[in-house]
Design a protein around this motif. Sequence first.
Motif, short mmCIF file in Angstrom:
data_model
loop_
_atom_site.label_atom_id
_atom_site.label_comp_id
_atom_site.label_asym_id
_atom_site.label_seq_id
_atom_site.Cartn_x
_atom_site.Cartn_y
_atom_site.Cartn_z
N TRP A 167 0.83 -1.13 0.16
CA TRP A 167 0.12 0.21 0.05
C TRP A 167 0.98 1.26 0.01
N PRO A 168 0.41 2.30 -0.57
CA PRO A 168 1.34 3.59 -0.62
C PRO A 168 1.56 4.16 0.75
N GLY A 169 2.85 4.55 0.63
CA GLY A 169 3.23 5.29 1.96
C GLY A 169 3.04 6.60 2.03
N SER A 170 2.49 7.26 0.85
CA SER A 170 2.03 8.81 0.90
C SER A 170 0.96 8.63 -0.32
N PHE A 171 0.30 9.62 -0.53
CA PHE A 171 -0.75 9.92 -1.45
C PHE A 171 -1.31 11.33 -1.49
N ARG A 172 -1.71 11.91 -2.65
CA ARG A 172 -2.04 13.03 -2.73
C ARG A 172 -3.37 13.37 -2.41
N LEU A 173 -3.65 14.55 -1.94
CA LEU A 173 -5.12 15.04 -1.69
C LEU A 173 -5.59 15.90 -2.83
N PRO A 174 -6.67 16.47 -3.19
CA PRO A 174 -6.86 17.36 -4.09
C PRO A 174 -6.39 18.73 -3.84
N ASP A 175 -5.80 19.29 -5.07
CA ASP A 175 -5.24 20.55 -4.95
C ASP A 175 -6.29 21.52 -4.34
N GLY A 176 -5.40 22.40 -3.33
CA GLY A 176 -6.38 23.44 -2.73
C GLY A 176 -7.24 22.91 -1.87
N PHE A 177 -7.16 21.75 -1.32
CA PHE A 177 -8.08 21.02 -0.20
C PHE A 177 -8.15 21.58 0.98
N ALA A 178 -6.78 21.93 1.51
CA ALA A 178 -6.45 22.45 2.71
C ALA A 178 -6.69 21.56 3.93
N PRO A 179 -6.10 20.44 3.95
CA PRO A 179 -6.95 19.53 4.93
C PRO A 179 -6.23 19.82 6.44
N GLU A 180 -6.89 19.22 7.34
CA GLU A 180 -6.65 19.28 8.86
C GLU A 180 -6.92 18.37 9.73
N GLY A 181 -8.07 17.50 9.65
CA GLY A 181 -8.63 16.37 10.61
C GLY A 181 -8.31 15.10 9.66
N ILE A 182 -8.40 13.97 10.24
CA ILE A 182 -8.43 12.74 9.71
C ILE A 182 -9.25 11.65 10.62
N ALA A 183 -10.02 10.91 10.08
CA ALA A 183 -10.76 9.95 10.82
C ALA A 183 -10.73 8.45 9.80
N ILE A 184 -10.27 7.44 10.61
CA ILE A 184 -10.31 5.97 10.02
C ILE A 184 -11.10 5.25 10.68
N GLY A 185 -12.12 4.42 10.28
CA GLY A 185 -12.87 3.38 10.95
C GLY A 185 -12.49 2.07 10.79
N HIS A 186 -13.01 1.14 10.72
CA HIS A 186 -12.93 -0.17 10.72
C HIS A 186 -12.23 -0.85 9.37
N SER A 187 -12.65 -0.06 8.38
CA SER A 187 -12.66 -0.39 6.97
C SER A 187 -11.47 0.58 6.58
N PRO A 188 -10.45 0.17 5.64
CA PRO A 188 -9.35 0.80 5.08
C PRO A 188 -9.64 2.18 4.12
N TYR A 189 -10.46 3.13 4.82
CA TYR A 189 -10.40 4.21 4.27
C TYR A 189 -10.50 5.42 5.02
N ALA A 190 -9.80 6.41 4.80
CA ALA A 190 -9.71 7.59 5.61
C ALA A 190 -10.35 8.60 5.09
N TYR A 191 -10.96 9.61 6.10
CA TYR A 191 -11.74 10.68 5.73
C TYR A 191 -10.98 12.16 6.16
N PHE A 192 -11.12 12.99 5.34
CA PHE A 192 -10.15 14.31 5.71
C PHE A 192 -11.25 15.36 5.38
N GLY A 193 -11.01 16.23 6.43
CA GLY A 193 -11.92 17.63 6.25
C GLY A 193 -11.01 18.65 5.80
N SER A 194 -11.73 19.48 4.84
CA SER A 194 -11.14 20.61 4.24
C SER A 194 -11.39 22.02 4.94
N LEU A 195 -10.59 22.85 5.37
CA LEU A 195 -10.56 24.18 6.18
C LEU A 195 -10.74 25.01 5.25
#
Length: 325
Positions: free
Chosen positions: A43-71
């Motif tokens: 699995w990738p050790g890093s990956f891109r988020l959308p340009d201009g997204f301005a992330p801050e928070g992250i959440a991961i549940g029981h499934s292998p998906y991460a959720y990111f919030g935009s400032l």
Amino acid sequence: MQRFTQRSFARRSLLGAAAATGAAALLGPLGATAHAAGAGGRWPGSFRLPDGFAPEGIAIGHSPYAYFGSLANGAVYRASLATGEGRIIHEGLGDGHMTVGLKIDTAERRLFLSGGYSREIRVVDVRTGALLRHFTGLGADTTMVNDVVLTPGAAWFTDSYQPQLYRLALDRAGEPVGAPETVPLGGDWTQGPDFTANGIARTSDGRALLVVNTVADGGTLMRVDPATGTATAVDLGGLKIPNGDGLLLLGRTLYVVQQVNNQVDVVRLNAAGTRGTAVARITDPRFRIPTTAAAWGDRIYLPNARFDTEPTPTTDYDVVAIDQV
């Protein structure tokens, strides 16, 4: 009500940058220093988020998906940890309605979002991105609803400019009940003239909350009684966290993301969360002011917020994975 811009985040972050060198000196040598070049595996050790997204928070549940919030506009981006690919699942409410912290419930049905300077708490459907609940007008004009943690009976949110937490009661199905309740902070809590409270977690024994206080004793951790709001300083053995942001507690191991320091301090806590010992410091050349952390398998994922860079629609953002200590 203050209107959010990422410049304001960068400003308060850079205010702490001058103290970063001194803070490191105060910390002294830790039990170990880890320079993580990225976790192994396919699995990738890093990956891109959308340009201009301005992330801050992250959440991961029981499934292998991460959720990111935009400032930038409060959107939520969902990414596969297996491929690094993702998409926007919640468009947000536009300029001035950021998403700072976020958490996913154990049933993976709802995301709980902190609205920052917009003084909001929002609850979003994980599958459809629909806005399920929307609470507005929290706190005072200077309120910033920053981070969130979920407990069996409530979602708890920090306010970075007011000495209080917000408690949103949840029923057995995890559905919000009523409106958020304000819980004043007392005891050892020291409220600074500017940004004070940041990340929040739950103690291993489940009896209390842990909250970053960037001001008290040069930056420390507070153990908060959820029934009374009484805060007690956690004995970290001399570790200072003036730039402490997101908290990640795995068992009794607490990861404290010190954003502008570009480091993660690792602390071994007792079950009650009353004292801890610094055991490692993680640094990585890929860190570009990481803010928060979430775990999957033996990895920890951190979004780079890049608070030292003026955001534009083409500013690049990414997520890095490091090994757990």
